[in-house]
Design a protein around this motif. Structure first.
Motif: not given
Lengths: 137, 335, 384
Positions: B151, B222-223, B297-299, B301, B304, C49, C138-140, C216, C220, C364-367, C369
């Protein structure tokens, strides 16, 4: 973009706001009167009815009685009383059923110990644990 | 400093160079120590906490304690890891992070190498770090770190393109790749005004280059638990963290120089404040912005992130170059 | 669908254009993974992924509550229900008491009903706040977690004053509640409701409008109403597909029929819809609380007339209520003893989790979560 700005504005506003952290170990944390900490047991009140041991959902209370030393009097007095604090879940049921309020809750909750053996609370320990005893039971 | 660099090589000058580098290293380490401290403090305050306050007065020694702990920790290595690469990766990540600092002019007089192609040098060297990250991801023999490594490879390579492109506007305006000259060219107006579009692109791409929120996918806790450095502990882990913060130092310095007028005061009337203070002020502003973002901020993907780089930032950067080029040609009477 | 615990064999493909061999990979997520919300384990097969198959493994927190209950009398089971969905223990307390009360045909005093309802609604807000915070984590985004926990802390403090515990309340009893509201408690709850009403818009300011966040979640983890019914989903997982089903409205229990509130419904069926629904539910809970606090009887009994030993008549019963995570139900088979012959919990987290492998396919992996978080599971309940 507006969403970002709003979020950034919110966190910036929080920067100067009053902090909510308790300085817990430095300043003791007061618990409300009903709080369920470790039990206090007063042997003189106990009538050895065994109700607390029976209601306990995890069977962590063990007690034995002996005949009253004064042969005039009927009934039994408590001989040993142990609570295994490894499995006690502080559910409050023992204090609820006790007819004489021999076993009551206290507000003491700092129970960490270095050894599992220390979590085995006997009659003497429970009797001495007589601070912050709960009023209502 | 400048005369020093011109001298012929002798034992004493080499010693001097080494001493200079060590001093810079110490300054940078000091910065990292307190950048981490302030990051935790600022984020703590924003989250209604008090942040570190137990070690030393006001918690000032917290990072020192943390680093000491990391250094004393057992250095573990997974059994099936690639021994040589596993050891090499932190070095690969850290060495360029420190090497890029050689070209940063902090003030008019306080600087090290005065390279003609300073900015090119910075960008070229910072590109090496991604190798360290991939190596770490691969050598750990861990699936999470592999995904994290890949990544970050994808991310850092894609974002390097808009990063470089956004600077091209400034290079066109200044007509030089030398960082000092870029600062001198901002005497009248800072680049942030004529190059606002470039500034935006640069800030976003820099964020992604630094692997920081909202682009912290390679180490998405978290991932991927911790991404490429999930298997690292002790000193090797410290190297990765150090590289990350030293890059933040480098990037902060670069933003200050390229867009915020380096050590120049905000108005000539404020000239009495020493230039190094101006530099530190502007630099701190950028660093604070980093922390602020991290608290909010959130993260993104991964997919994206990639489409944002190629479909969003890159065209914007190209438009910026076009506009700058047209403007300059117009100014010089070619159109 | 066949439930699998072992993943199928990994496939290898050779790209016809480049001749490069690619291989699928098994990724073990959990039981100690930061976003599995406890000890949930997921074995995912990934191609790059992209997830091609997901096998949930549960049971790391299995304590055998249902079997244990067969050896306990009804009062003793109540503390065990606290430990099922430990984020929302009040509703668990209630559902067990409600089942036994239904079997025995007990009358609950008005004041006790009000206290129960206030406790349950407060707990619903607390539970949704935990979800909101951890989901954003989880989303960050890390700050929402702390903001949510600050507000939840206020609810827990209220509970602490009410029943002496912050998570494992053991507050309700068969026939009523253990404690009456302490003096001034109702006013404190009123204050909290007003505070929370002001707090909610700022949550939306911080998160809901954020473009990264929207990107995000939009689209989804989508499923339709039929799938939701097939998997017997409940709660927000069902309502996000457009089915208006809330037991508080459709099969009123406690005293919910006296209050005026809406059941928020969305039709998109994606993570964003679930997010918005949970936020809207907090609002509705506040509405219910406001009315309940207004009508709270100034005095009255808190325990109904209950026999000394609780022995439900021979027979069986199933009751269900709306917990924050969905429908929680209790099935009791009684043989007229003081202990249940068989006790079964219908745990909403467990039922809602069934759809996960289906939703994860091709994501994918991010989704992964994001989807797992949006189901809102509590492992104490999944594993019981």
């Amino acid at each position: 973009m507006l969403g970002f700005a709003k979020g950034l504005g919110y966190t910036l506003k929080k920067l100067s706001e009053k902090k909510v952290t308790h300085s817990y170990p430095d300043v003791p944390y007061p618990m409300p009167p009903r709080f369920r900490g470790i039990q206090h047991f007063s042997p003189e009140k106990c009538i050895v009815c065994n109700q607390c041991a029976r209601i306990c959902p995890t069977q962590c209370i063990q007690l034995t009685g002996k005949p009253h030393p004064d042969p005039e009097k009927k009934g039994k007095i408590i001989d040993t009383y142990d609570i295994n604090f490894e499995i006690c879940i502080l559910c409050d049921l023992c204090t609820e059923v006790c007819p004489t309020e021999a076993i009551v809750m206290t507000n003491n909750f700092e129970l960490a110990a270095y050894s599992r053996d220390e979590l085995y609370k006997d009659l003497k320990w429970l009797d001495d644990n007589n601070t912050n005893v709960r009023e209502e039971n | 400093m400048e005369q020093l660099l011109q001298q012929s090589t002798s034992l004493s000058t080499v010693m001097m160079f080494a001493a200079g580098a060590v001093v810079l290293l110490l300054i940078v380490l000091g910065f990292v120590t307190y950048a981490i401290y302030f990051e935790r403090k600022v984020i703590g305050w924003m989250q209604l906490r008090v942040g570190p306050n137990r070690v030393g007065p006001l918690g000032l020694l917290q990072t020192v304690a943390d680093v000491a702990k990391l250094l004393l920790k057992e250095d573990t290595r997974p059994k099936h890891a690639d021994k040589a690469l596993f050891a090499l990766a932190p070095v690969l990540a850290y060495a360029p992070a420190f090497a890029v600092l050689a070209v940063i002019p902090f003030t008019d007089t306080l600087h090290f190498a005065d390279l003609g192609v300073g900015i090119l040098y910075y960008i070229a060297l910072s590109g090496i770090t991604v190798l360290g990250v991939i190596t770490a991801g691969w050598a750990s023999n861990n699936k999470y770190s592999l995904i994290g490594g890949l990544r970050s490879a994808a991310q850092m390579i894609s974002y390097e393109v808009p990063l470089v492109m956004s600077v091209v506007g400034i290079i066109l305006m200044t007509g030089s790749l030398n960082l000092k000259e870029i600062v001198y060219a901002q005497q009248d107006v800072w680049n942030i005004v004529p190059q606002f579009l470039g500034f935006i692109v640069f800030i976003i791409a820099a964020q992604a280059e630094l692997n920081r929120t909202p682009f912290d996918l390679p180490e998405a806790e978290s991932e991927l638990v911790a991404g490429y450095h999930v298997e690292y502990s002790g000193f090797r882990f410290a190297m990765f963290m150090l590289a990350e913060y030293v890059y933040m130092f480098g990037m902060g310095a670069l933003v200050t120089i390229l867009f915020l007028g380096g050590w120049l005061p905000i108005h000539p009337a404020l000239d009495f404040i020493p230039p190094v203070v101006w530099f530190i002020l502007k630099f701190s502003l950028y660093v604070f912005f980093q922390f602020w973002l991290r608290a909010t901020m959130p993260r993104l993907r991964a997919d994206q992130l990639m489409s944002f780089a190629w479909k969003g930032l890159l065209p914007l950067a190209l438009v910026n170059i076009m506009l700058t080029a047209i403007f300059i040609s117009y100014q010089s009477g070619m159109m | 669908m066949q439930m699998r615990t072992e993943p199928t064999a990994l496939s290898t493909t050779i790209s016809p254009d480049t001749g490069i061999r690619t291989e699928e990979m098994l990724l073990n997520v959990g039981p100690q993974h930061p976003s599995t919300h406890g000890v949930f384990r997921l074995i995912v097969k990934i191609d790059g992924e992209t997830i091609t198959e997901a096998n949930p493994v549960i049971g790391y927190l299995h304590r055998g509550t249902e079997k244990l209950a067969e050896d306990l009398n009804y009062t003793q089971i109540i503390p065990y229900t606290d430990r099922l969905d430990y984020v929302s223990a009040m509703t668990n307390n209630y559902v067990l008491c409600h089942a036994v009360e239904t079997m025995m045909g007990l009358e609950i005093p008005e004041r006790a009903e009000f206290l129960r309802l206030i406790a349950m609604e407060l707990n619903r807000i607390a539970s949704h706040l935990v979800w909101w915070g951890t989901y954003l984590l989880d989303i960050g985004a890390m700050s929402p977690f702390l903001y949510a926990f600050r507000d939840r802390e206020m609810i827990l403090d209220l509970f602490n004053e009410l029943c002496g515990a912050r998570m494992t309340f053991n507050y309700m009893r068969i026939g009523g509640v253990k404690w009456d509201a302490p003096p001034g408690w109702i006013d404190k709850v009123k204050e909290f409701v007003q505070y929370m009403k002001k707090q909610l818009p700022s949550y939306h300011n911080l998160v809901t409008g954020n473009e990264i966040f929207i990107n995000r979640l939009k689209g989804i983890g989508k499923f339709d109403a039929q799938t939701a019914l097939d998997y017997s989903l409940s709660g927000v997982m069902l309502r996000c597909t457009g089915i208006r089903w809330d037991l508080r409205k459709d099969e009123p229990y406690c005293i919910y029929d006296r209050f005026d509130f809406d059941v928020p419904v969305a039709t998109e069926g994606d993570c964003m819809a679930r997010y918005l629904l949970r936020m809207a539910e907090i609002e509705q809970s506040l509405r219910i609380l406001e009315q309940a606090l207004e009508q709270f009887p100034s005095e009255g009994e808190i325990m109904g007339k209950v026999p000394r030993v609780i022995r439900p008549p021979v027979g069986e019963t199933f009751v269900r209520i709306e917990a924050p995570r969905g429908e929680i139900g209790v099935y009791i088979a009684s043989q007229g003893k003081d202990k249940p012959w068989r006790l079964k919990f219908r745990r909403p987290s467990f039922n809602n989790l069934q759809i996960l492998p289906e939703l994860l396919k091709g994501e994918n992996i991010a989704n992964m979560v994001a989807i797992l978080g949006s189901i809102d599971i509590v492992l104490g309940e999944v594993d019981a």
